[in-house]
Every structure is written in C-alpha cells, then in structure tokens.
Design an enzyme around this catalytic site. Structure first.
Site, mmCIF file in Angstrom:
data_model
loop_
_atom_site.group_PDB
_atom_site.id
_atom_site.type_symbol
_atom_site.label_atom_id
_atom_site.label_comp_id
_atom_site.label_asym_id
_atom_site.label_seq_id
_atom_site.Cartn_x
_atom_site.Cartn_y
_atom_site.Cartn_z
ATOM 1 N N ASP A 81 27.880 33.171 34.381
ATOM 2 C CA ASP A 81 29.211 33.686 34.716
ATOM 3 C C ASP A 81 29.127 35.138 35.194
ATOM 4 O OD1 ASP A 81 31.033 31.409 33.234
ATOM 5 O OD2 ASP A 81 29.210 31.889 32.131
ATOM 6 N N ASP A 119 34.661 36.391 37.115
ATOM 7 C CA ASP A 119 34.638 34.928 37.137
ATOM 8 C C ASP A 119 35.509 34.484 35.962
ATOM 9 O OD1 ASP A 119 33.965 32.270 37.678
ATOM 10 O OD2 ASP A 119 32.197 32.362 36.381
ATOM 11 N N GLU A 148 37.770 35.023 41.439
ATOM 12 C CA GLU A 148 37.730 33.698 42.042
ATOM 13 C C GLU A 148 39.119 33.067 42.071
ATOM 14 O OE1 GLU A 148 34.714 30.011 41.856
ATOM 15 O OE2 GLU A 148 35.673 30.465 39.947
#
Length: 162
Positions: A140, A7, A67
């Site tokens: 996260d 992330d 991501e």
C-alpha cells in the site's frame, strides 16, 4: 513541490511523501496507517482521520494524490473504503491541501508508460524512479508513492506548477 500520495483503505491506508523539483524525486517518508480488525468501524475511521492529520501536520504537503475508487463487485467493501476515503478527504480539507484523483490506469501509464502494466511492474518502476534499494513495504505504501509520482508527471501542465 511536496506531494502526499495516498492509497485509501480502512484496514491499511498507504501513504508516501516525496519532493519533486524539475525532473527529480526525493522520497521523504512512506508507510501505512493501520487499523485493527474487530475494532468498531467508527473508531477505525477516527484513527485514520487522526493519523492523517498527524501526517499532514508533520510533512505539510502542497497537494495530495489519491486513488479514485472503482469497484466491480464487493459493494460492502466499496462503501467501507469510500467512508475511509471520506475522512481522508476531510483531513485534507481541514488543512486546505488540494486533492487530485487518479485511476489505477492513469497511475500505471504515468509510472510504467503502459496502462495495463502488472502491479509488480508498477512497484519496481516506483523503486527505480525513487532510487530505492528495495520495493517499499507494505504494498500500500508503494502504491501511495506511485500515486505521488503520477501526480508529479501529470501536474507539469497544470497552472502554478513547474
């Protein structure tokens, strides 16, 4: 297959390493790379790169799931996160690890089965899928593990994966 989920960020980079075989997940490690506010931005980028190199050397993943960035408003934050993401991708390239990108919608769909799921639903399903007692912290890290789960579910049809 060993998957490193990431992330991206510049203050906190969540990471999660899991093994996936058949339909079984085994969480290996998760956590966050952090950089301190007020530190020169170039030094923050270097710290992220150095820590990602350490993680890649230690866990030798077969692939990275990260991501895909999409920002509606704050362009300054978007640029900084994109730069941090760039050093993450550089570390992956230096280790010859293939990178797969997923949108938040794809992650929600793969983990929860519903692309408009709430963040807490994704975090709880991540905990359940991985057989963890608690939701991984920081958030996260949970997001990074969800990205790794997403790739495991999505890669089933990819050539070379079982």
């Amino acid at each position: 297959m060993r998957i490193l989920g990431i992330d991206p960020g510049y203050a906190i980079v969540g990471f999660g390493v899991l093994d996936y075989a058949g339909a079984r997940f085994a969480p290996i490690e998760y956590g966050a790379v952090t950089t301190e506010a007020g530190t020169d931005f170039l030094l923050r980028l270097k710290a992220i790169h150095d820590d990602l190199n350490f993680i890649l050397d230690r866990f030798t993943p077969d692939c990275i799931s990260i991501e895909r960035l999409f920002f509606y408003s704050n362009k300054t934050t978007a640029i900084d996160v994109a730069q941090a993401r760039g050093v993450i991708l550089l570390a992956a390239a230096q280790h010859s690890v293939p990178v797969y990108e997923y949108t938040p919608l794809q992650v929600k769909q793969a983990v929860v089965g519903y692309g408009r799921a709430e963040k807490r639903q994704v975090m709880d399903m991540t905990r359940r899928i991985l057989g963890l007692q608690d939701i991984p912290k920081p958030d996260d890290a949970a997001d990074a593990l969800a990205l790794a789960i997403c790739h495991a579910h999505c890669c089933k049809g990819m050539r070379g994966y079982q």
